[in-house]
Design a protein around this motif. Sequence first.
Motif, PDB file in Angstrom:
ATOM      1  N   GLU A 196       0.807  -1.116  -0.117  1.00  0.00           N
ATOM      2  CA  GLU A 196      -0.106   0.193  -0.059  1.00  0.00           C
ATOM      3  C   GLU A 196       0.902   1.023   0.136  1.00  0.00           C
ATOM      4  N   LYS A 197       2.040   0.895   0.049  1.00  0.00           N
ATOM      5  CA  LYS A 197       3.013   2.283  -0.011  1.00  0.00           C
ATOM      6  C   LYS A 197       2.871   3.159   1.311  1.00  0.00           C
ATOM      7  N   GLU A 198       2.374   2.575   2.518  1.00  0.00           N
ATOM      8  CA  GLU A 198       2.074   3.382   3.573  1.00  0.00           C
ATOM      9  C   GLU A 198       3.402   3.759   3.978  1.00  0.00           C
ATOM     10  N   VAL A 199       4.270   2.790   4.246  1.00  0.00           N
ATOM     11  CA  VAL A 199       5.656   3.149   5.039  1.00  0.00           C
ATOM     12  C   VAL A 199       6.457   3.897   4.364  1.00  0.00           C
ATOM     13  N   ALA A 200       6.446   3.662   3.005  1.00  0.00           N
ATOM     14  CA  ALA A 200       7.269   4.664   1.915  1.00  0.00           C
ATOM     15  C   ALA A 200       7.062   5.954   2.111  1.00  0.00           C
ATOM     16  N   LYS A 201       5.617   6.037   2.275  1.00  0.00           N
ATOM     17  CA  LYS A 201       4.929   7.567   2.511  1.00  0.00           C
ATOM     18  C   LYS A 201       5.460   8.223   3.631  1.00  0.00           C
ATOM     19  N   LEU A 202       5.105   7.357   4.599  1.00  0.00           N
ATOM     20  CA  LEU A 202       5.637   7.753   6.014  1.00  0.00           C
ATOM     21  C   LEU A 202       7.123   8.063   6.155  1.00  0.00           C
ATOM     22  N   TYR A 203       7.864   7.439   5.588  1.00  0.00           N
ATOM     23  CA  TYR A 203       9.353   8.057   5.585  1.00  0.00           C
ATOM     24  C   TYR A 203       9.728   8.894   4.346  1.00  0.00           C
ATOM     25  N   VAL A 206       9.756   8.543   1.025  1.00  0.00           N
ATOM     26  CA  VAL A 206      10.348   7.946  -0.083  1.00  0.00           C
ATOM     27  C   VAL A 206       9.674   7.426  -1.436  1.00  0.00           C
ATOM     28  N   TRP A 207       8.134   7.739  -1.257  1.00  0.00           N
ATOM     29  CA  TRP A 207       7.306   7.643  -2.433  1.00  0.00           C
ATOM     30  C   TRP A 207       7.118   9.017  -2.949  1.00  0.00           C
ATOM     31  N   GLY A 208       7.620   9.079  -4.294  1.00  0.00           N
ATOM     32  CA  GLY A 208       7.506  10.307  -5.087  1.00  0.00           C
ATOM     33  C   GLY A 208       7.620  10.370  -6.250  1.00  0.00           C
ATOM     34  N   LEU A 209       7.650  11.615  -6.861  1.00  0.00           N
ATOM     35  CA  LEU A 209       7.924  11.556  -8.429  1.00  0.00           C
ATOM     36  C   LEU A 209       9.239  11.292  -8.848  1.00  0.00           C
ATOM     37  N   GLY A 267       7.069   6.596  -7.779  1.00  0.00           N
ATOM     38  CA  GLY A 267       7.855   5.383  -7.539  1.00  0.00           C
ATOM     39  C   GLY A 267       8.622   5.731  -6.136  1.00  0.00           C
ATOM     40  N   ILE A 268       9.296   4.311  -5.671  1.00  0.00           N
ATOM     41  CA  ILE A 268      10.139   4.267  -4.573  1.00  0.00           C
ATOM     42  C   ILE A 268      11.356   5.206  -4.952  1.00  0.00           C
TER      43      ILE A 268
END
Length: 152
Positions: free
Chosen positions: A96-103, A105-108, A118-119
């Motif tokens: 769900e990319k929740e942790v990536a967003k929390l940190y 690191v999910w972006g353009l 992406g990551i």
Amino acid sequence: MNNLKVGDKAPEFELLNQDGIKIALKDFIGKKVILYFYPKDNTPGCTTEACDFSQNYDRFSDKNAVILGVSPDSISSHEKFIFKFDLKHILLSDSEKEVAKLYGVWGLKKNYGKEYEGIIRSTFVIDENGKIAQIYSNVRVKDHALKVLESL
């Protein structure tokens, strides 16, 4: 992008590992945590990065550090990736990319002139008390695991 800074408390999370077991950051209080985010199992850069961390697994363990790789891939993808390359460390499924967003690191990202989400390959070194000790952003995989190891 990433608003986390060195010295901040690392955001808590709980994800499933390659065996479908819940793993939480708080499980590792008292140890250093190498939390690395990567885009996709079985791609050239990600394979190099995972293998480099795995090859140095014992050296990280000697420094009281545990390695956690995180990507949006499924549990079964992680299981196959670990088996194929005999990886020694834990991989976590952040579908769900929740942790990536929390940190942050999910972006353009840009690749060959195309923009997509992406990551953003990043590594966080979290100390024994759950605080961020180091942040590596936009990681280049060559020698990255060794740089992280040297920093401990």
